[in-house]
Design an enzyme around this catalytic site. Structure first.
Site, PDB file in Angstrom:
ATOM      1  N   ASP A   1     -39.813  22.396  -1.035  1.00 58.06           N
ATOM      2  CA  ASP A   1     -38.626  22.590  -0.193  1.00 58.06           C
ATOM      3  C   ASP A   1     -38.317  21.371   0.662  1.00 58.06           C
ATOM      4  OD1 ASP A   1     -40.229  24.652   2.380  1.00 58.06           O
ATOM      5  OD2 ASP A   1     -40.612  22.630   1.658  1.00 58.06           O
TER       6      ASP A   1
ATOM      7  N   TYR B   1     -41.801  12.072   3.093  1.00 59.04           N
ATOM      8  CA  TYR B   1     -43.228  11.847   2.783  1.00 59.04           C
ATOM      9  C   TYR B   1     -43.551  10.400   2.430  1.00 59.04           C
ATOM     10  CZ  TYR B   1     -44.722  16.624   3.303  1.00 59.04           C
ATOM     11  OH  TYR B   1     -45.044  17.844   3.843  1.00 59.04           O
TER      12      TYR B   1
HETATM   13  N1  NAD Z   1     -44.175  23.296  -2.116  1.00 61.96           N
HETATM   14  C1  NAD Z   1     -43.683  23.201  -0.862  1.00 61.96           C
HETATM   15  O1  NAD Z   1     -42.750  22.458  -0.593  1.00 61.96           O
HETATM   16  C2  NAD Z   1     -44.310  24.018   0.221  1.00 61.96           C
HETATM   17  C3  NAD Z   1     -43.626  24.343   1.417  1.00 61.96           C
HETATM   18  C4  NAD Z   1     -44.329  25.067   2.403  1.00 61.96           C
HETATM   19  C5  NAD Z   1     -45.633  25.488   2.154  1.00 61.96           C
HETATM   20  N2  NAD Z   1     -46.229  25.136   0.964  1.00 61.96           N
HETATM   21  C6  NAD Z   1     -47.579  25.581   0.601  1.00 61.96           C
HETATM   22  O2  NAD Z   1     -47.600  26.990   0.591  1.00 61.96           O
HETATM   23  C7  NAD Z   1     -48.955  27.409   0.781  1.00 61.96           C
HETATM   24  C8  NAD Z   1     -49.006  28.432   1.892  1.00 61.96           C
HETATM   25  O3  NAD Z   1     -48.792  27.770   3.120  1.00 61.96           O
HETATM   26  P1  NAD Z   1     -49.191  28.504   4.492  1.00 61.96           P
HETATM   27  O4  NAD Z   1     -49.148  27.503   5.584  1.00 61.96           O
HETATM   28  O5  NAD Z   1     -48.431  29.757   4.611  1.00 61.96           O
HETATM   29  O6  NAD Z   1     -50.721  28.878   4.183  1.00 61.96           O
HETATM   30  P2  NAD Z   1     -51.609  30.008   4.903  1.00 61.96           P
HETATM   31  O7  NAD Z   1     -52.957  29.400   5.075  1.00 61.96           O
HETATM   32  O8  NAD Z   1     -50.895  30.590   6.040  1.00 61.96           O
HETATM   33  O9  NAD Z   1     -51.713  31.161   3.763  1.00 61.96           O
HETATM   34  C9  NAD Z   1     -52.213  30.878   2.500  1.00 61.96           C
HETATM   35  C10 NAD Z   1     -52.748  32.170   1.910  1.00 61.96           C
HETATM   36  O10 NAD Z   1     -53.299  31.856   0.633  1.00 61.96           O
HETATM   37  C11 NAD Z   1     -54.446  32.676   0.457  1.00 61.96           C
HETATM   38  N3  NAD Z   1     -55.290  32.177  -0.638  1.00 61.96           N
HETATM   39  C12 NAD Z   1     -56.103  31.094  -0.612  1.00 61.96           C
HETATM   40  N4  NAD Z   1     -56.729  30.977  -1.801  1.00 61.96           N
HETATM   41  C13 NAD Z   1     -56.280  32.000  -2.590  1.00 61.96           C
HETATM   42  C14 NAD Z   1     -56.570  32.424  -3.924  1.00 61.96           C
HETATM   43  N5  NAD Z   1     -57.424  31.736  -4.689  1.00 61.96           N
HETATM   44  N6  NAD Z   1     -55.929  33.522  -4.394  1.00 61.96           N
HETATM   45  C15 NAD Z   1     -55.055  34.204  -3.620  1.00 61.96           C
HETATM   46  N7  NAD Z   1     -54.745  33.862  -2.338  1.00 61.96           N
HETATM   47  C16 NAD Z   1     -55.366  32.769  -1.849  1.00 61.96           C
HETATM   48  C17 NAD Z   1     -55.129  32.653   1.823  1.00 61.96           C
HETATM   49  O11 NAD Z   1     -56.047  33.693   1.967  1.00 61.96           O
HETATM   50  C18 NAD Z   1     -53.915  32.778   2.746  1.00 61.96           C
HETATM   51  O12 NAD Z   1     -53.626  34.120   3.045  1.00 61.96           O
HETATM   52  C19 NAD Z   1     -49.749  26.127   1.063  1.00 61.96           C
HETATM   53  O13 NAD Z   1     -50.294  25.642  -0.163  1.00 61.96           O
HETATM   54  C20 NAD Z   1     -48.679  25.175   1.542  1.00 61.96           C
HETATM   55  O14 NAD Z   1     -49.029  23.805   1.385  1.00 61.96           O
HETATM   56  C21 NAD Z   1     -45.603  24.435   0.015  1.00 61.96           C
HETATM   57  O1  LIG Z   2     -46.871  20.904   8.381  1.00 65.67           O
HETATM   58  P1  LIG Z   2     -46.309  22.208   7.919  1.00 65.67           P
HETATM   59  O2  LIG Z   2     -47.373  23.149   7.347  1.00 65.67           O
HETATM   60  O3  LIG Z   2     -45.377  22.871   8.858  1.00 65.67           O
HETATM   61  O4  LIG Z   2     -45.355  21.813   6.717  1.00 65.67           O
HETATM   62  C1  LIG Z   2     -45.920  21.188   5.605  1.00 65.67           C
HETATM   63  C2  LIG Z   2     -44.893  21.432   4.533  1.00 65.67           C
HETATM   64  O5  LIG Z   2     -43.745  20.589   4.853  1.00 65.67           O
HETATM   65  C3  LIG Z   2     -42.696  20.653   3.899  1.00 65.67           C
HETATM   66  O6  LIG Z   2     -42.132  21.960   3.903  1.00 65.67           O
HETATM   67  C4  LIG Z   2     -41.334  22.232   5.086  1.00 65.67           C
HETATM   68  C5  LIG Z   2     -39.890  22.297   4.688  1.00 65.67           C
HETATM   69  O7  LIG Z   2     -39.533  21.011   4.270  1.00 65.67           O
HETATM   70  C6  LIG Z   2     -39.033  22.742   5.852  1.00 65.67           C
HETATM   71  O8  LIG Z   2     -37.713  22.973   5.460  1.00 65.67           O
HETATM   72  C7  LIG Z   2     -39.520  24.029   6.383  1.00 65.67           C
HETATM   73  O9  LIG Z   2     -39.398  25.026   5.379  1.00 65.67           O
HETATM   74  O10 LIG Z   2     -40.835  23.909   6.784  1.00 65.67           O
HETATM   75  C8  LIG Z   2     -41.704  23.576   5.695  1.00 65.67           C
HETATM   76  C9  LIG Z   2     -43.008  23.476   6.334  1.00 65.67           C
HETATM   77  O11 LIG Z   2     -42.831  22.597   7.442  1.00 65.67           O
HETATM   78  C10 LIG Z   2     -43.237  20.321   2.508  1.00 65.67           C
HETATM   79  O12 LIG Z   2     -42.243  20.491   1.533  1.00 65.67           O
HETATM   80  C11 LIG Z   2     -44.409  21.193   2.131  1.00 65.67           C
HETATM   81  O13 LIG Z   2     -44.910  20.798   0.862  1.00 65.67           O
HETATM   82  C12 LIG Z   2     -45.480  21.080   3.173  1.00 65.67           C
HETATM   83  O14 LIG Z   2     -46.540  21.998   2.886  1.00 65.67           O
HETATM   84 MN    MN Z   3     -43.355  20.199  -0.542  1.00 63.03          MN
END
Ligand code: NAD
Ligand SMILES: O=P(O)(O)OC[C@H]1O[C@H](O[C@H]2[C@H](O)[C@@H](O)[C@@H](O)O[C@@H]2CO)[C@H](O)[C@@H](O)[C@@H]1O
Ligand code: MN
Length: 443
Positions: A171, A266
């Site tokens: 995102d 990034y």
């Molecule tokens: N792709 C993106 O742009 C984007 C944007 C925002 C967040 N994220 C990612 O989304 C994920 C969630 O972020 P968050 O801050 O809410 O994390 P969080 O720590 O709040 O929650 C993650 C959840 O995943 C669970 N989990 C861990 N290992 C697992 C497994 N093997 N099977 C099932 N569940 C499992 C944990 O128990 C926890 O409840 C992270 O990987 C974060 O980097 C990606």
């Molecule tokens: O430091 P965090 O956990 O707050 O964010 C890390 C993530 O940052 C990006 O996602 C952002 C997104 O860009 C913004 O619009 C909004 O949704 O908050 C997200 C979390 O800040 C990034 O794309 C993710 O890969 C990171 O995990």
């Molecule tokens: Mn991302």
């Protein structure tokens, strides 16, 4: 109208309530038969589910909600699986960020040595998740994956599960488009962008609105102010956190030096690394901000509910994060051919990058998956940076698959964030200790 069974894997995520709110905002066009939460930490998930159930009560009281730690219950007949696991949770993210910083190297969730450490924790749990989904879910299911580090996950699943019905998304570009739209006073959904790169490592080359090129207006703003907009709390409360203000501001310094294309935020970790390290408090990193902010807010709201029976529905983040994954799912469900930036195998879309690179470029999202849009040739500066970073991502995946310490060391050494093989080895050896029980054996 068909109603879908949708499972959120990583249901205990801080983002789950926001995603559910975005799903229910589209309940007429994208109706759900059942919403399931699946996590390997049942206690955490049950707490987040309290907030989720309040959101469902408010916006779709008729919807059946189920929480489980059992894969068969979670995935049987599921048609969409939203994956958002954080393997090791934020406590391991804190290690990912602080260990490299202690050696004067960028410490970040998905970039540099921290991102590679996160990748080694996530590769096999993601492959396992795909296997569980394929065992129980509807054969025509789609996994829409947010689980980071998405670049490493995408490269690894290409190798380990090449036939998986998974689409890896991020995102950050959508958030950046949202800020660009605020700069030019447009609705973000009207901006059509050209973009190329890897996940968390790309550039916007053109932005049009109703066919009119608006790129220069945005470039001029970014060269002076980065992509900070007046009141960030109005645009994205999450992004009013101190480290996010810095992230948006740092785009200015990259634009001043390389004004042709608008960088994904990034890229600051790769192009401005020494300055980032100098201005980062190794004792209090983004992981701490998140644990003291987004994560604490959610669990304080749960505590409040347990005390008073009331839930503060402003306690969780909603915004482009939830909207984007729902938009992608709808385009997959109804063959809408919506144009989004997603991770796909290059296969010539960027002519002078490796065919097998997992690039992040515009694609039409169809019921058969993403259809990449041709990018063409990219200039030497960007090609060289991307090829170096892609080699890092390939090497860390090979290190995991081959259990190779040397390939892991090569990956860290090759990263633009690490100044020498000596430094790479010091950081790798400390990360191995910190990730005991999470990483595949490296010999
Ligand atoms: N792709 C993106 O742009 C984007 C944007 C925002 C967040 N994220 C990612 O989304 C994920 C969630 O972020 P968050 O801050 O809410 O994390 P969080 O720590 O709040 O929650 C993650 C959840 O995943 C669970 N989990 C861990 N290992 C697992 C497994 N093997 N099977 C099932 N569940 C499992 C944990 O128990 C926890 O409840 C992270 O990987 C974060 O980097 C990606
Ligand atoms: O430091 P965090 O956990 O707050 O964010 C890390 C993530 O940052 C990006 O996602 C952002 C997104 O860009 C913004 O619009 C909004 O949704 O908050 C997200 C979390 O800040 C990034 O794309 C993710 O890969 C990171 O995990
Ligand atoms: Mn991302």
């Amino acid at each position: 109208m068909h109603k879908f069974i949708l499972t959120i894997a990583g249901g205990g995520s801080t983002y789950t309530p926001g995603i559910v709110k975005s799903l229910l905002a589209k309940k007429e066009e994208f109706p759900l038969k059942e919403l399931r939460l699946y996590d390997n930490d049942g206690d955490r998930q049950e707490k987040v589910a309290i907030i989720v159930k309040e959101v469902v009560k408010e916006f779709a009281p008729e919807l059946k909600v189920l929480t489980t730690t059992d894969p068969e219950t979670a995935f049987s007949d599921a048609e969409f699986i939203f994956a958002q696991m954080r393997v090791g949770k934020n406590s391991m993210r804190e290690q990912d960020e602080k260990i490299p910083l202690r050696y004067g190297v960028v410490g970040q969730e998905t970039c540099g040595p921290g991102g590679l450490a996160y990748g080694l924790r996530t590769i096999y749990p993601m492959a396992e998740l795909i296997d569980l989904v394929e065992k129980y879910a509807n054969p025509k299911h789609w996994i829409v994956n947010y689980s980071n580090p998405a670049a490493v996950v995408a490269e690894a699943m290409k190798k380990l599960r090449p036939n998986a019905r998974i689409i890896n998304i991020c995102d950050m570009p959508v958030a950046t488009i949202r800020n660009m739209a605020a700069v030019i006073g447009e609705d973000r959904n009207k901006l059509v962008v050209d973009y190329f790169g890897l996940n968390h490592f790309g550039w916007f080359t053109k932005v049009t609105v109703d066919g009119v090129d608006r790129t220069d207006e945005i470039r001029k703003h970014a060269i002076k102010h980065g992509l900070l907009v007046e009141d960030m709390t109005k645009v994205d409360a999450q992004h009013s956190d101190p480290s996010w203000i810095k992230n948006w501001k740092n785009i200015q310094y990259m634009m001043e030096m390389f004004p042709d294309y608008i960088p994904n935020p990034y890229l600051q970790y790769y192009l401005l690394g020494d300055s980032i390290v100098e201005h980062t408090n190794v004792e209090h990193t983004r992981a701490n901000e998140v644990m003291e902010g987004r994560e604490k807010r959610i669990f304080d709201a749960v505590d409040e509910y347990n005390r008073t029976g009331e839930v503060d529905l402003s306690s969780f983040y909603t915004g482009v994060h939830g909207q984007f994954i729902v938009d992608v799912a709808m385009s997959l469900a109804y063959n809408l051919r919506k144009r989004f930036l997603v991770m796909v195998e290059n296969k010539g879309a960027v002519m002078n990058l490796p065919e097998d690179a997992m690039v992040e470029i515009p694609a039409y999202i169809t019921s058969d998956g993403p259809e990449p849009i041709r990018v063409g040739e990219i200039p030497t500066f960007y090609k060289a940076l991307i090829e170096q970073q892609y080699a890092v991502e390939k090497l860390i995946v090979e290190a995991a698959i081959e259990h190779s310490y040397t390939k892991a060391l090569m990956a860290l050494t090759l990263s633009k964030t690490v100044p020498s093989a000596f430094k790479a080895k010091e950081i790798l050896d400390e990360l191995i200790k910190a990730n005991k029980g999470y990483w595949p054996e490296l010999n």
